[in-house]
Design a protein around this motif. Structure first.
Motif, short mmCIF file in Angstrom:
data_model
loop_
_atom_site.label_atom_id
_atom_site.label_comp_id
_atom_site.label_asym_id
_atom_site.label_seq_id
_atom_site.Cartn_x
_atom_site.Cartn_y
_atom_site.Cartn_z
N LEU A 2 5.57 5.35 -10.04
CA LEU A 2 4.26 5.54 -10.67
C LEU A 2 3.76 4.26 -11.32
CD1 LEU A 2 4.88 9.05 -12.24
CD2 LEU A 2 3.07 8.50 -10.62
N VAL A 3 4.67 3.37 -11.66
CA VAL A 3 4.26 2.09 -12.24
C VAL A 3 3.59 1.22 -11.19
CG1 VAL A 3 5.12 -0.05 -13.29
CG2 VAL A 3 6.03 2.16 -14.04
N ALA A 4 4.08 1.29 -9.94
CA ALA A 4 3.58 0.41 -8.86
C ALA A 4 2.07 0.52 -8.65
CB ALA A 4 4.33 0.70 -7.57
N PRO A 5 1.51 1.73 -8.44
CA PRO A 5 0.06 1.80 -8.26
C PRO A 5 -0.71 1.41 -9.51
CG PRO A 5 1.01 4.00 -8.37
CD PRO A 5 2.14 3.04 -8.24
N SER A 6 -0.10 1.58 -10.68
CA SER A 6 -0.76 1.17 -11.92
C SER A 6 -0.89 -0.35 -11.96
CB SER A 6 0.04 1.65 -13.13
OG SER A 6 0.13 3.06 -13.14
N VAL A 7 0.12 -1.05 -11.46
CA VAL A 7 0.07 -2.51 -11.43
C VAL A 7 -1.02 -2.97 -10.46
CG1 VAL A 7 1.34 -4.61 -10.85
CG2 VAL A 7 2.49 -2.75 -12.06
N ILE A 8 -1.10 -2.30 -9.29
CA ILE A 8 -2.15 -2.62 -8.32
C ILE A 8 -3.53 -2.41 -8.96
CG2 ILE A 8 -3.21 -1.91 -6.15
CD1 ILE A 8 -0.70 -3.31 -5.57
N GLN B 224 7.74 -4.20 -4.98
CA GLN B 224 7.18 -2.93 -4.54
C GLN B 224 7.81 -2.48 -3.23
OE1 GLN B 224 2.87 -3.36 -4.72
NE2 GLN B 224 2.91 -2.53 -6.78
N SER B 225 8.10 -3.40 -2.34
CA SER B 225 8.75 -3.04 -1.08
C SER B 225 10.12 -2.42 -1.36
CB SER B 225 8.89 -4.27 -0.18
OG SER B 225 7.63 -4.77 0.20
N PHE B 226 10.86 -3.00 -2.31
CA PHE B 226 12.20 -2.51 -2.65
C PHE B 226 12.15 -1.07 -3.14
CE2 PHE B 226 15.48 -1.94 -5.98
CZ PHE B 226 16.62 -2.04 -5.19
N PHE B 227 11.29 -0.81 -4.13
CA PHE B 227 11.23 0.53 -4.70
C PHE B 227 10.55 1.53 -3.75
CE2 PHE B 227 11.85 -1.74 -8.76
CZ PHE B 227 12.93 -1.01 -9.21
N THR B 228 9.69 1.04 -2.88
CA THR B 228 9.05 1.92 -1.91
C THR B 228 10.07 2.56 -1.00
OG1 THR B 228 6.92 0.77 -1.88
CG2 THR B 228 7.52 1.97 0.10
N TYR B 229 10.99 1.77 -0.49
CA TYR B 229 11.97 2.30 0.46
C TYR B 229 13.00 3.19 -0.24
CZ TYR B 229 9.80 -0.96 3.65
OH TYR B 229 8.87 -1.62 4.43
N SER C 39 6.16 -12.00 -5.83
CA SER C 39 7.10 -11.13 -6.54
C SER C 39 6.69 -9.68 -6.44
CB SER C 39 7.17 -11.55 -8.02
OG SER C 39 7.63 -12.87 -8.14
N LEU C 40 5.38 -9.43 -6.51
CA LEU C 40 4.86 -8.07 -6.42
C LEU C 40 5.22 -7.45 -5.07
CD1 LEU C 40 3.07 -5.85 -7.76
CD2 LEU C 40 1.13 -6.88 -6.57
N VAL C 41 5.03 -8.22 -4.00
CA VAL C 41 5.34 -7.72 -2.65
C VAL C 41 6.82 -7.34 -2.54
CG1 VAL C 41 5.54 -8.39 -0.22
CG2 VAL C 41 3.47 -8.96 -1.50
N TRP D 299 0.80 -1.21 0.00
CA TRP D 299 0.00 0.00 0.00
C TRP D 299 0.84 1.27 0.00
CZ3 TRP D 299 -4.48 -0.11 -1.87
CH2 TRP D 299 -5.31 -1.22 -1.71
N MET D 300 2.01 1.23 0.61
CA MET D 300 2.88 2.40 0.57
C MET D 300 3.32 2.67 -0.87
SD MET D 300 6.18 3.27 2.93
CE MET D 300 6.77 4.96 3.08
N ALA D 301 3.53 1.59 -1.64
CA ALA D 301 3.92 1.75 -3.04
C ALA D 301 2.86 2.48 -3.84
CB ALA D 301 4.21 0.38 -3.64
#
Length: 452
Positions: free
Chosen positions: A291-297, A158-163, A153-155, A23-25
């Motif tokens: 910006l890609v992350a929320p699009s994937v969600i 997204q966690s990596f790029f979030t931080y 894989s998504l988790v 969700w942070m992503a």
């Protein structure tokens, strides 16, 4: 009727902290800066603007609380919504949810395209219509490829790029604090709390808590049923609140040095101009990925919604349909519409009304019945033609949405009562949310609605 809608118990091993990364992503993208500028555009003082950002970001608690439905029900959000509206009665709310998710994909892909164009300009590459279209296509394809990722894989990704983006955001915040014209900010006169503050808060709630509530269970459904309710709520709420509040605050600060932030053709250019080149390039690259992350969600949840609507297509076809829509709407916003931000705000206002009604009815039903009695399978599958239409939920949603539209106006629509404090804002959404919940309580008493 569809019966294989439940997630296998073997897949339900997730931990609350995994929800934080997902969700942070979705909220750490560069759009948060634009939200901050939108808040200031309601002619609020600095303190009022910060308070509006705080309250608006806190609306993510709705996503946190409704995440419990996924843990309890064992299936995705709009499958659970069948309990509230009926298996067939759920089609229209599900369609509205799908439109919202597709709209957010388009908003993010357009913002990502503008970010990439800004990045190319900094690198000395001339941008034109051709490069804009190529950038849009590349980003749409990247989102489509990401749509094939597994939940695990998504988790991780997204966690990596979030931080990484979070760290870059904090560094950028430090630079903005040094450049902020504090005298100008604190000199801003106080705005009207009713006609200024409330609409500013409501537009943020429409784009955050309410917009993402429709996907709350889509990821909490993978949680271990034994996990703490409090941990799930806290992890999800903080994941949305922290980045949203920080980014909106940055957007508010940015307006002190760039008062016309909202009126420029490419607001991402403004963000880049506020930073030294050595920082702008890595920040925009990270923001682009962010910006890609929320699009994937959005894409994953939109595909689930197609299934809930009984539209039977394979995964490749579903993703292709959404890519075509992304490209079509992206080209319209980038080349035909006069203002990306005006389209953005109008979209949030209109779809926010439909989703506000859905969220209120779903939330009220969850509090009254589902948290205690759960989601019996026959409510969700329509077995033996049971619960095809739940008129209590349908009428509560419809009446609330109808009232909301009466008090709403935008570039697409003018409600007859959208005057005075209701003119040119999203207060109609708040009317919808409150009234839909009240209607559901009243109608469930009148018709003696049961838990099952």
């Amino acid at each position: 009727m569809q019966t294989n809608i439940f997630v296998d118990k073997k897949e339900r091993t997730g931990k609350p902290h995994e929800l934080f990364g997902i969700w942070m992503a979705t909220q750490i993208g560069i759009l948060g800066l634009i939200y901050g500028a939108i808040i200031v555009s309601y002619e609020l003082s600095f303190i009022q603007s910060i308070l509006a950002a705080f309250v608006g970001a806190l609306s993510f608690i709705l996503v946190g609380y409704l995440s419990l439905s996924g843990k309890i029900g064992g299936t995705t959000m709009f499958n659970l919504s069948r309990a509230v509206f009926g298996v067939h009665g759920n089609y229209i709310p599900t369609l509205c949810g799908w439109i919202n998710l597709v709209g957010w994909m388009c908003v993010n892909v357009v913002t990502a395209t503008l970010t990439l164009l800004t990045l190319l300009g900094i690198l000395g590459i001339n941008t034109n219509t051709f490069t804009t279209i190529i950038a849009l296509i590349i980003l749409a394809i990247l989102i489509a490829i990401s749509g094939f990722l597994s939940q695990e894989s998504l988790v991780k990704l997204q966690s990596f790029f979030t931080y990484i983006f979070g760290l870059m955001t904090l560094i950028v915040l430090g630079f903005l604090l040094l450049k902020t014209n504090w005298d100008l900010l604190f000199a801003l006169p106080s705005g009207n709390w009713i006609s200024g503050f409330l609409p500013a808060v409501s537009i943020i709630i429409a784009g955050t808590g309410i917009s993402w509530a429709i996907a709350a269970a889509d990821y909490s459904v993978y949680q271990d049923p034994k996990n703490s309710d409090f941990a799930i709520i806290l992890s999800t709420t903080l994941a949305g609140f922290i980045p949203l509040f920080i980014l909106m605050s940055m957007g508010i600060l940015m307006t002190s040095t760039v008062p016309d932030f909202l009126s420029v053709p490419n607001p991402i250019d403004v963000i880049g101009s506020q930073l030294p080149t050595w920082m702008t390039i890595p920040y925009l690259i990270t923001a682009l990925v962010g910006l890609v992350a929320p699009s994937v969600i959005s894409l994953r949840s939109a595909r689930v919604n197609l299934s809930t609507l009984n539209i039977k297509v394979n995964n490749f076809t579903a993703i292709s349909i959404h890519v075509i829509i992304m490209l079509t709407l992206g080209i319209y916003v980038l080349f035909i519409s006069d203002s990306f931000l005006s389209i953005f705000q109008s979209f949030l206002g209109l779809i926010g009304i439909a989703l506000a009604g859905w969220s209120a009815v779903f939330l009220t039903d969850f509090v009254l019945f589902r948290k205690k009695f759960g989601y019996p399978e026959k409510l969700l599958t329509g077995e033996n033609n049971f619960n095809l239409y739940n008129y209590t939920g349908i009428f509560s949603w419809f009446l609330g949405v109808f009232l909301g539209f009466l008090f709403t106006n935008c570039v697409f629509f003018d409600g007859p009562f959208a005057n005075g404090i209701f003119y040119n804002n999203s207060l109609g959404m708040l009317i919808t949310f409150i009234s839909s919940g009240i209607f559901y309580i009243i109608l469930s008493k009148i018709f003696n609605s049961e838990a099952i």
